[in-house]
Design a protein around this motif. Sequence first.
Motif, PDB file in Angstrom:
ATOM      1  N   LYS A 216       0.771  -1.298   0.124  1.00 46.98           N
ATOM      2  CA  LYS A 216       0.023  -0.161  -0.013  1.00 46.98           C
ATOM      3  C   LYS A 216       0.846   1.239   0.118  1.00 46.98           C
ATOM      4  N   GLU A 217       2.008   1.098   0.823  1.00 42.02           N
ATOM      5  CA  GLU A 217       2.838   2.322   0.904  1.00 42.02           C
ATOM      6  C   GLU A 217       4.037   2.392  -0.062  1.00 42.02           C
ATOM      7  N   SER A 220       4.909   5.475  -2.556  1.00 40.54           N
ATOM      8  CA  SER A 220       5.101   6.652  -1.749  1.00 40.54           C
ATOM      9  C   SER A 220       6.446   6.446  -1.284  1.00 40.54           C
ATOM     10  N   ARG A 221       6.872   5.193  -0.612  1.00 38.84           N
ATOM     11  CA  ARG A 221       8.078   4.899  -0.082  1.00 38.84           C
ATOM     12  C   ARG A 221       9.170   5.146  -0.977  1.00 38.84           C
ATOM     13  N   ASN A 250      -3.789   7.844  -1.694  1.00 38.37           N
ATOM     14  CA  ASN A 250      -2.623   6.842  -1.460  1.00 38.37           C
ATOM     15  C   ASN A 250      -1.310   7.104  -1.478  1.00 38.37           C
ATOM     16  N   GLN A 254       0.852   9.196   1.992  1.00 38.60           N
ATOM     17  CA  GLN A 254       1.916   8.277   2.411  1.00 38.60           C
ATOM     18  C   GLN A 254       3.252   9.174   2.356  1.00 38.60           C
ATOM     19  N   GLN A 257       3.823  11.421   4.753  1.00 37.52           N
ATOM     20  CA  GLN A 257       4.177  10.944   6.057  1.00 37.52           C
ATOM     21  C   GLN A 257       5.736  10.526   6.219  1.00 37.52           C
ATOM     22  N   PHE A 258       6.070  10.010   5.187  1.00 38.20           N
ATOM     23  CA  PHE A 258       7.498   9.475   4.934  1.00 38.20           C
ATOM     24  C   PHE A 258       8.603  10.546   4.832  1.00 38.20           C
ATOM     25  N   ASN A 397      10.843  -4.061   2.423  1.00 39.64           N
ATOM     26  CA  ASN A 397      11.334  -2.615   2.566  1.00 39.64           C
ATOM     27  C   ASN A 397      12.680  -2.437   2.014  1.00 39.64           C
TER      28      ASN A 397
END
Length: 446
Positions: A216-217, A220-221, A250, A254, A257-258, A397
């Motif tokens: 999901k992230e 963005s990650r 989505n 994110q 946030q990161f 990750n």
Amino acid sequence: MTAAVAGFNLKRKTVTEHGGIVMEKDQIVEKKKEDSFGAAERRVRESVERLQLPSVVYEFLKKPQRFMEASIPVQMDHGGVELFSGYRAQHNNVLGPFKGGIRFHPGVTAASVKALSLLMTLKCALIGVPFGGGKGGVACNSLEMSAAEKERVSRGYIRAFVDLIGPEIDIPAPDLFTDARVMGWMVDEYCALTGRYTPGVLTGKPVEVGGSVGRKEATSRGCVYVAREAAKICGITLKDATVVVQGCGNVGGQAAQFFSELGCKVISVCDISGGLYRAEGIAIPDLLDHVKETGLIEGFAGGEKIAGEELLTMDCDILVPAAMENQLTAANAPEIKARLIVEAANGPTTPEAEQILSERGIFLVPDVLANSGGVTVSYFEWVQNNQGLYWDLETVNQRLEKMMVEAFHTVYRFGRERSAGGTLREAAYGYAVQRLAEAMRLRGWY
Ligand code: NAD
């Protein structure tokens, strides 16, 4: 109430009758806008010429190998049936099964789906996942649909294309206005129609039904990993760097946030309901809680309300367009003050805007590279589905970071060595086209 969708005028109009039931329908009038996708095909041709590849490589890449259109009948909550246009473009599968998201949006057209499928072919080649490119969509205003209607559109899409997709053929995923919930309905429909448990037919599923942790992230990650590498080249220190993000869905939410977890100050974020500004940095976790609850930024008290358009030309270090295509245009590019632009969305910069930004020395990380984290973890999800063996978040990750960082530096190096003076987008296209051309040659396509 009619929901606003950027770039489109939606007018409520009574137009059809079914068995005496009068149905209301949105009449969608597209505003004239500059085209950021039209340039993709030209850039592929220029890469083929620059790299002195046979012109047949361009012939293979300029249009999808296969394109399908279907009328999807959907029972609406008011009792009538509406027909929606659904599309699937299978662009190129020289590197592996076609792969690409499905959009539920009024702006979905045959042309936009085809153009986006080319971007997917390039993206997969660039990041090094064994997939080709594809894309799909349904022209509908899903913001106004109930969950039950959205489920029926999702199942209808799979019924229309069931024979053309599969884990070794074509693997869809979420995109604009579709999410894990939609993928859950779609995978269920596919399994029911084929009589086999086949979680690898789609990625971006809920973790409970075969999705990968971290998917999901992932977009963005991945975007923040490449932003971090690009910031080093631009001499931007991330601690206290100012960041603005267009879009709080989505990807945008994110990403904000990161960035804030890396110590950046996210001073402005916007969505279709407008923008928010706070010089000291917005409390992103609180904002995301609010958006999760209400669906929109509107009504969040932790910042000054601004117009969405103001955000793009705001004084900042890093600008992250994470909403829609054609947002950075010849009109606003001269006013953009960011030193680094990271294209989280697909096609947010028009060719004219890119020319202006390049002349002004603004470093831009193109979409095909910046948002390839999603397809990378989709690949991890497909691998896990095929193996029936699931990884933990740390493994996902770490592998994502390694692939994103390597892809960024490979493209950056390729640009310096092979297209000196060119943009990072030219380098990304060149590198991807070269890989695709070599695979086509080795498979005997030319
Ligand atoms: P989403 O539907 O979750 O969110 C879109 C956001 O953009 C929403 O907050 C919406 O309100 C906002 N928005 C729409 N138009 C806007 C406008 N004109 N001004 C300001 N905000 C606006 O979609 P998403 O999945 O976050 O996708 C965003 C972009 O990223 C798209 O271009 C998509 O193709 C691209 N992308 C997504 C993924 C993924 O994994 N979801 C992967 C690669 C690329």
